[in-house]
Design an enzyme around this catalytic site. Structure first.
Site, mmCIF file in Angstrom:
data_model
loop_
_atom_site.group_PDB
_atom_site.id
_atom_site.type_symbol
_atom_site.label_atom_id
_atom_site.label_comp_id
_atom_site.label_asym_id
_atom_site.label_seq_id
_atom_site.Cartn_x
_atom_site.Cartn_y
_atom_site.Cartn_z
ATOM 1 N N SER A 16 41.984 -34.030 34.946
ATOM 2 C CA SER A 16 41.615 -33.129 33.844
ATOM 3 C C SER A 16 41.772 -31.677 34.251
ATOM 4 O O SER A 16 41.628 -31.325 35.429
ATOM 5 C CB SER A 16 40.154 -33.391 33.461
ATOM 6 N N TYR A 49 31.431 -33.979 35.124
ATOM 7 C CA TYR A 49 32.697 -34.567 34.668
ATOM 8 C C TYR A 49 33.859 -34.053 35.525
ATOM 9 O O TYR A 49 34.674 -34.825 36.037
ATOM 10 C CB TYR A 49 32.926 -34.217 33.194
#
Length: 360
Positions: free
Chosen positions: A149, A174
């Site tokens: 990501s 995350y």
């Protein structure tokens, strides 16, 4: 760079009911048949399950058009080691695409357990299964591709973000789990010579996307007449990347695994790579909202006289968010001759038309 012909290969896609996973399965069926796709998903209720079921229905419809291909759907948890081991034993995948993950920055603050289970333990299970796919002299997995990501860049000041940059300052759990995936993959590539490629995705959007993403959430709220919250007073910039561009990038990368080589010490040089997949053109959040408004009016989801200004609320930055994401995609362009190019207007138009058909 090696080249893998995807035809007649068995490809294991985790998160196949997800936004990227389902679109990848469709693209592979349409362009690479005959192919054998094995899909895993737990179909959790992090967001509207009806969208996940709709995506799976699209794959079922598509497979009926390509009878020479096979598609097997397995409902299960990535964090269940036995499930993963059985899939590898029964299907012996040639290529693994790990897209299953607990996504979202803000949710990682309120529900951290989900991120450790799916993103750390789940990915470990995939790596172990890839490792043992070579047991007893078997050919095993030819390429592991996994989702990272843009969040791994944290608050890096240098833009655009390059895969050469240090990414040691995550600002959310995350992001930390995604950086951990890259580190774990590197270790397994080094130890067991597993060709692996991590893809850092930048703000993926499009039809049947994730409702927790801004463009989808904004649309839901505007339709209900609620206010939309625009953080950092609208001074955020995002490298919005259309789903078709993401899928095309993954498809190309699947076919080009990092080469297995040995160093002077006779040990493997890790066959390991990382690429950004982003639009290479960050958009100001307020400009993005304006384009979304125009497309929602054009698709007759909202009336022409809708008072958008009355439905905007400008707020300070949220914990875990970053002010800008901006992808340097030169490595992807150099190695695969590909660069995302879909404009925000065209992408949001496709989303608005899907939204109208699905909800209105």
């Amino acid at each position: 760079m090696q080249h893998i012909n995807l035809k007649n290969k068995t490809i294991f896609i985790t998160g196949v009911a997800g936004f990227i996973g389902s679109n990848l399965a469709l693209e592979l069926l349409k362009t690479q048949s005959p192919i054998n796709i094995v899909g895993l998903d737990n179909i959790n209720d992090y967001y509207d399950v009806r969208i996940k079921e709709w995506r799976l229905t699209q794959i079922e419809k598509c497979i009926s058009e390509f009878p020479e291909s096979k598609y097997t759907f397995i409902r299960g948890e990535l964090s269940d080691k036995t499930t993963i081991e059985n899939i590898f034993k029964n299907f012996r995948p040639n290529i693994v695409v790990n897209l299953a993950a607990q996504a979202g920055v803000r949710y990682s603050i309120s529900n951290p357990d989900a991120y450790i289970q799916a993103n750390i333990i789940g990915f470990y299970n995939i790596l172990e299964a890839c490792r043992h796919s070579y047991d007893d002299g078997a050919i095993g997995v030819e390429h592991l591709v996994y989702a990272s990501s843009s969040s791994v860049y944290g608050t890096n000041k240098k833009i655009p973000y390059s895969v050469e940059d240090k990414v040691d300052n995550p600002v959310s759990l995350y992001a930390a789990t995604k950086k951990s995936n890259e580190l774990m993959a590197h270790a397994y590539s080094k130890l067991y010579n597993i060709p692996s490629t991590g893809l850092r995705f930048f703000t993926v959007y499009g039809p049947a996307g994730r409702p927790d993403m801004a463009y989808f959430g904004f649309t839901n709220k505007l339709v209900k007449g609620e206010k939309i919250q625009i953080y950092n007073y609208g001074n955020c910039k995002r490298d919005f990347t259309y789903i078709d561009d993401i899928v095309e990038g993954i498809k190309l990368v699947l076919q080009g695994p990092p080469e297995k080589k040995r160093g002077e010490d006779g040990l493997p040089i890790p066959p390991y790579a990382i690429y950004n997949i982003g639009n290479n053109h960050p958009e100001n959040l307020l400009d993005f909202v304006n384009i979304l408004q125009q497309e929602l009016v054009r698709a007759n989801i909202l009336p022409e006289d809708y008072d958008f200004e009355a439905h905007k609320e400008l707020l300070p930055m949220q914990p875990g968010d970053v002010p800008i994401t901006y992808a340097d995609v030169s490595a992807l362009e150099k190695d695969f001759g590909f660069k995302p190019s879909t404009s925000l207007k065209n992408g949001l138009r496709a989303f608005a038309e899907w939204y109208k058909n699905f909800y209105v």
